[in-house]
Design a protein around this motif. Structure first.
Motif, PDB file in Angstrom:
ATOM      1  N   TRP A 147       0.840  -1.216   0.000  1.00 53.76           N
ATOM      2  CA  TRP A 147       0.000   0.000   0.000  1.00 53.76           C
ATOM      3  C   TRP A 147       0.865   1.252   0.000  1.00 53.76           C
ATOM      4  CZ3 TRP A 147      -0.827   3.827   3.720  1.00 53.76           C
ATOM      5  CH2 TRP A 147      -1.877   4.713   3.463  1.00 53.76           C
ATOM      6  N   CYS A 148       1.945   1.218   0.789  1.00 58.21           N
ATOM      7  CA  CYS A 148       2.840   2.398   0.835  1.00 58.21           C
ATOM      8  C   CYS A 148       3.490   2.620  -0.532  1.00 58.21           C
ATOM      9  CB  CYS A 148       3.902   2.173   1.917  1.00 58.21           C
ATOM     10  SG  CYS A 148       3.251   2.260   3.607  1.00 58.21           S
ATOM     11  N   SER A 149       3.953   1.502  -1.135  1.00 56.25           N
ATOM     12  CA  SER A 149       4.562   1.672  -2.450  1.00 56.25           C
ATOM     13  C   SER A 149       3.524   2.164  -3.507  1.00 56.25           C
ATOM     14  CB  SER A 149       5.201   0.362  -2.911  1.00 56.25           C
ATOM     15  OG  SER A 149       4.213  -0.643  -3.047  1.00 56.25           O
ATOM     16  N   TRP A 150       2.306   1.636  -3.357  1.00 56.26           N
ATOM     17  CA  TRP A 150       1.257   2.094  -4.308  1.00 56.26           C
ATOM     18  C   TRP A 150       0.959   3.562  -4.138  1.00 56.26           C
ATOM     19  CZ3 TRP A 150      -3.822   3.737  -3.502  1.00 56.26           C
ATOM     20  CH2 TRP A 150      -4.608   3.862  -4.650  1.00 56.26           C
ATOM     21  N   ARG A 151       0.920   3.953  -2.815  1.00 54.84           N
ATOM     22  CA  ARG A 151       0.669   5.388  -2.579  1.00 54.84           C
ATOM     23  C   ARG A 151       1.814   6.226  -3.150  1.00 54.84           C
ATOM     24  NH1 ARG A 151      -3.095   7.316   1.145  1.00 54.84           N
ATOM     25  NH2 ARG A 151      -2.152   9.314   0.495  1.00 54.84           N
ATOM     26  N   ARG A 152       3.020   5.795  -2.995  1.00 53.94           N
ATOM     27  CA  ARG A 152       4.140   6.547  -3.532  1.00 53.94           C
ATOM     28  C   ARG A 152       4.077   6.574  -5.081  1.00 53.94           C
ATOM     29  NH1 ARG A 152       6.948   3.820   0.526  1.00 53.94           N
ATOM     30  NH2 ARG A 152       7.702   2.291  -1.030  1.00 53.94           N
ATOM     31  N   PHE A 153       3.724   5.396  -5.631  1.00 58.87           N
ATOM     32  CA  PHE A 153       3.607   5.343  -7.087  1.00 58.87           C
ATOM     33  C   PHE A 153       2.499   6.247  -7.600  1.00 58.87           C
ATOM     34  CE2 PHE A 153       1.539   3.379 -10.770  1.00 58.87           C
ATOM     35  CZ  PHE A 153       2.549   3.516 -11.700  1.00 58.87           C
ATOM     36  N   GLN A 154       1.358   6.210  -6.874  1.00 59.66           N
ATOM     37  CA  GLN A 154       0.241   7.066  -7.299  1.00 59.66           C
ATOM     38  C   GLN A 154       0.614   8.537  -7.193  1.00 59.66           C
ATOM     39  OE1 GLN A 154      -2.667   6.373  -8.699  1.00 59.66           O
ATOM     40  NE2 GLN A 154      -2.218   4.152  -8.734  1.00 59.66           N
ATOM     41  N   LYS A 155       1.288   8.892  -6.095  1.00 62.30           N
ATOM     42  CA  LYS A 155       1.704  10.293  -5.942  1.00 62.30           C
ATOM     43  C   LYS A 155       2.705  10.670  -7.052  1.00 62.30           C
ATOM     44  CE  LYS A 155       1.011  10.731  -0.966  1.00 62.30           C
ATOM     45  NZ  LYS A 155       1.653  10.939   0.355  1.00 62.30           N
ATOM     46  N   GLY A 156       3.680   9.808  -7.353  1.00 64.21           N
ATOM     47  CA  GLY A 156       4.629  10.097  -8.418  1.00 64.21           C
ATOM     48  C   GLY A 156       3.952  10.175  -9.799  1.00 64.21           C
ATOM     49  N   LYS A 157       2.972   9.236  -9.979  1.00 66.78           N
ATOM     50  CA  LYS A 157       2.251   9.260 -11.248  1.00 66.78           C
ATOM     51  C   LYS A 157       1.452  10.538 -11.404  1.00 66.78           C
ATOM     52  CE  LYS A 157      -0.976   6.483 -13.949  1.00 66.78           C
ATOM     53  NZ  LYS A 157      -1.822   5.276 -13.976  1.00 66.78           N
ATOM     54  N   GLN A 158       0.764  10.927 -10.318  1.00 61.08           N
ATOM     55  CA  GLN A 158      -0.016  12.174 -10.383  1.00 61.08           C
ATOM     56  C   GLN A 158       0.900  13.372 -10.594  1.00 61.08           C
ATOM     57  OE1 GLN A 158      -2.326  12.354  -6.797  1.00 61.08           O
ATOM     58  NE2 GLN A 158      -3.691  10.616  -7.398  1.00 61.08           N
ATOM     59  N   ALA A 159       2.044  13.384  -9.918  1.00 58.00           N
ATOM     60  CA  ALA A 159       2.980  14.503 -10.122  1.00 58.00           C
ATOM     61  C   ALA A 159       3.499  14.519 -11.564  1.00 58.00           C
ATOM     62  CB  ALA A 159       4.137  14.387  -9.129  1.00 58.00           C
ATOM     63  N   ALA A 160       3.835  13.308 -12.063  1.00 61.76           N
ATOM     64  CA  ALA A 160       4.317  13.251 -13.443  1.00 61.76           C
ATOM     65  C   ALA A 160       3.237  13.710 -14.414  1.00 61.76           C
ATOM     66  CB  ALA A 160       4.780  11.831 -13.778  1.00 61.76           C
ATOM     67  N   CYS A 161       1.967  13.299 -14.198  1.00 60.30           N
ATOM     68  CA  CYS A 161       0.872  13.740 -15.085  1.00 60.30           C
ATOM     69  C   CYS A 161       0.675  15.244 -15.008  1.00 60.30           C
ATOM     70  CB  CYS A 161      -0.406  12.992 -14.699  1.00 60.30           C
ATOM     71  SG  CYS A 161      -0.356  11.237 -15.114  1.00 60.30           S
ATOM     72  N   ARG A 162       0.774  15.780 -13.765  1.00 56.09           N
ATOM     73  CA  ARG A 162       0.628  17.233 -13.639  1.00 56.09           C
ATOM     74  C   ARG A 162       1.735  17.956 -14.405  1.00 56.09           C
ATOM     75  NH1 ARG A 162      -0.184  16.320  -8.005  1.00 56.09           N
ATOM     76  NH2 ARG A 162      -2.389  16.339  -7.474  1.00 56.09           N
ATOM     77  N   LEU A 163       2.981  17.448 -14.200  1.00 56.25           N
ATOM     78  CA  LEU A 163       4.092  18.086 -14.904  1.00 56.25           C
ATOM     79  C   LEU A 163       3.927  17.984 -16.423  1.00 56.25           C
ATOM     80  CD1 LEU A 163       7.140  16.963 -12.739  1.00 56.25           C
ATOM     81  CD2 LEU A 163       6.276  19.275 -13.000  1.00 56.25           C
ATOM     82  N   GLN A 164       3.498  16.795 -16.885  1.00 59.90           N
ATOM     83  CA  GLN A 164       3.292  16.632 -18.309  1.00 59.90           C
ATOM     84  C   GLN A 164       2.184  17.568 -18.851  1.00 59.90           C
ATOM     85  OE1 GLN A 164       2.565  12.491 -18.960  1.00 59.90           O
ATOM     86  NE2 GLN A 164       4.720  11.872 -18.656  1.00 59.90           N
ATOM     87  N   ARG A 165       1.061  17.644 -18.116  1.00 62.03           N
ATOM     88  CA  ARG A 165      -0.027  18.533 -18.560  1.00 62.03           C
ATOM     89  C   ARG A 165       0.424  19.991 -18.582  1.00 62.03           C
ATOM     90  NH1 ARG A 165      -3.246  15.171 -15.224  1.00 62.03           N
ATOM     91  NH2 ARG A 165      -3.161  16.776 -13.586  1.00 62.03           N
ATOM     92  N   TRP A 166       1.147  20.411 -17.538  1.00 59.58           N
ATOM     93  CA  TRP A 166       1.608  21.820 -17.496  1.00 59.58           C
ATOM     94  C   TRP A 166       2.563  22.124 -18.659  1.00 59.58           C
ATOM     95  CZ3 TRP A 166       6.541  23.782 -16.903  1.00 59.58           C
ATOM     96  CH2 TRP A 166       6.620  25.169 -16.745  1.00 59.58           C
TER      97      TRP A 166
END
Length: 558
Positions: free
Chosen positions: A242-261
């Protein structure tokens, strides 16, 4: 009788005698009589010497009887008076001779000045004529030169305008091609960018799939471990997952935000560049349209101004030409009247001279008033007289021409080949001889309009025996005015002849045929004519309908 001294006693008589002497004439260039000093006339030297000698003798002689002395003085005085009178008569005669010489000199000077002024006026008239002919030629040349110059300017302007339009069209085509090419390059860059982004996304998805696969394997191993090691290991595993998934989800969301921006930023920058380029293109295109409209309006205004100025210049030229034509018509009418009057005077003088030379004339019903007639011959055995030109020849007249009393010819028909062809009339005798040459003339009485040709005049070397079927089939002629290919072309057209104009043909003694219109020498048409009898020839063509026979007189042309 009281004694009188020669020097002083006779002063009163000398004054009375001097008062009777007429005053001397005023010489040219002398001062006025009011400024001349009145002095006693000086006596001749001989008289002065006699007076001195008499005074010396009187003073030297001893005084004798008073009566004898008086007689001697009287005799001496009378002798001196006679000598003085003779001297004064001689002086008066000399004065009269000098006055006569002065009068003759003044009269000769006046006659010379008048002759000089007449020669000067003649030279001035010739100079004015030369200047006016030069001015007329210069105006014609200047009008032709200006027309040619205006045509060259119009052609150069039209060609320049056409070249500028072609250059502008090429520039517009080049700008359009550049705009399409830039848009194509931008679109290709965008396609390359989109392809790279798609490749990155595919790579990211592959990485994620590999990671998920790896994680799924790990998860499976953990589950096996959990199953092996118990619930604690499973809890730890789930928690760590769960911790790794949360970290992955946070990294994925950050990467998507960076990509969209980043994608949004890049698209915004590209849109701004496109908008700026579009604004520039629109502003340039709108400015170009406004400039083209302004240039078109300026060209239209210049064209309207040029047409208006040309219209005003053409109207002024028409008014000037109308005035000149009126002046020329008035001058021609005046010249025609003057020539008619002079011709009548010359004819009357010649008739009187001929009548005096040949005696009383013989009356004839066929004679035409105002025309020369043949001289009468009293000897029937003498040689028959030579025929004289009296008018038109009736038996050689064309069937398309009617004669009125042999002095007026009028066209009455139309030739099948054209208007005026075949309307030929001949004179009934050879041309009369004048000191300047052989000459005849006709006067324009009736004209028509809208014809390309007109009256033809000439001479024939011989008359045909009968009426010719064709106008020039049976005689050798020399014509002036027509456009036939077999005749010599001249720089004169009879189309401009008007009613009242007098046209004549002069054949000089050198064999040169000259055309004279209203007393003005127009052209030297033909030379080399033989020295023999020449017969007048008239052809009524084109705008000339009727001509009367003019009197045979000759006007000297300057």
């Amino acid at each position: 009788m009281a004694t009188k001294d020669l020097d002083g006693a006779s002063s009163s008589e000398a004054k009375g005698w001097l008062a009777k002497v007429p005053p001397l004439p005023e010489w040219p260039g002398s001062r006025p009589s009011s400024e001349v000093l009145v002095v006693k006339p000086r006596l001749p030297d001989e008289v002065e010497a006699l007076f001195a000698e008499a005074a010396a003798l009187v003073a030297a002689r001893p005084r004798r009887n008073t009566r004898l002395q008086v007689l001697e003085e009287e005799m001496q005085r009378h002798g001196a008076a006679r000598k003085i009178a003779l001297a004064w008569k001689e002086r008066a005669l000399q004065r009269q001779q000098r006055a006569a010489g002065v009068v003759q000199k003044h009269f000769r000077g006046l006659h010379g000045r008048r002759h000089f002024q007449a020669e000067k006026r003649k030279q001035c008239a010739c100079r004015l004529q030369r200047w006016w002919r030069k001015k007329r030629f210069y105006l014609a040349w200047f009008r032709t030169h200006m027309l040619r110059k205006c045509a060259v300017k119009l052609q150069s302007w039209h060609r320049g305008n056409k070249a500028r339009e072609e250059v502008k069209q090429q520039q517009r085509s080049a700008r359009k091609i550049q705009a399409h090419w830039r848009w194509h390059r931008l679109w290709q860059a965008y396609l390359r960018y989109r392809e790279r982004e798609r490749q990155r996304q595919r790579a990211a998805r592959q990485i994620q799939a590999s990671a998920r696969s790896f994680l799924s394997v790990q998860e499976l191993q953990r589950r096996k471990q959990i199953q092996r090691h118990g619930a604690a290991s499973m809890v730890q595993k789930h928690f760590r997952g769960w911790c790794s998934w949360r970290r992955f989800q946070k990294g994925k969301q950050a990467a998507c935000r960076l990509q969209r921006w980043w994608r949004k930023k890049r698209l915004y920058l590209a849109w701004r560049r496109l908008r700026k380029s579009a604004v520039k293109l629109q502003s340039w295109l709108r400015g170009k349209q406004v400039r083209d409209e302004v240039k078109q309006q300026q060209r239209s205004a210049r064209k309207i101004q040029a047409h208006w100025r040309w219209h005003r210049l053409w109207q002024a030229y028409l008014r000037y030409r109308e005035r000149e034509q009126q002046r020329q018509r008035a001058a021609r009418q005046i010249q025609a009247s003057a020539r008619s009057f002079l011709s009548v005077q010359e004819l009357q003088r010649r008739k009187q001279a001929a009548a005096k030379a040949r005696g009383p004339p013989v009356t004839s019903d066929s004679a035409v008033p105002g025309v020369q007639t043949a001289p009468t011959v009293s000897n029937h055995n003498a040689e028959p007289p030579r025929s004289v030109l009296n008018g038109f020849c009736a038996h050689l007249c064309s069937p398309l021409v009617s004669l009125e009393g042999k002095v007026r010819a009028r066209r009455t028909g139309v030739h099948p080949k054209g208007m005026g062809l075949g309307c030929v009339v001949f004179g009934d005798g050879p041309l009369p001889h004048f000191p300047e040459g052989r000459y005849f003339e006709v006067r324009i009485e009736e004209v028509a309009q809208d014809f390309p040709d007109g009256l033809n005049l000439g001479v024939a070397l011989k008359l045909p025996m009968a009426r010719p079927k064709e106008p020039y089939a049976t005689c050798e002629e020399a014509l002036v005015g027509c456009d036939r290919e077999d005749l010599e072309a001249i720089d004169w057209s009879p189309v401009d002849l008007e009613v009242g104009d007098v046209v004549g043909i002069l054949v000089t003694k050198q064999g040169v045929m000259q055309l004279i219109v209203n007393g003005i020498l127009e052209v030297f048409s033909i030379d080399g004519l033989p020295d023999q009898d020449l017969f007048p020839l008239v052809e009524l063509m084109g705008n000339t309908v009727a001509v009367p026979w003019a009197h045979h007189f000759f006007v000297v042309i300057d």
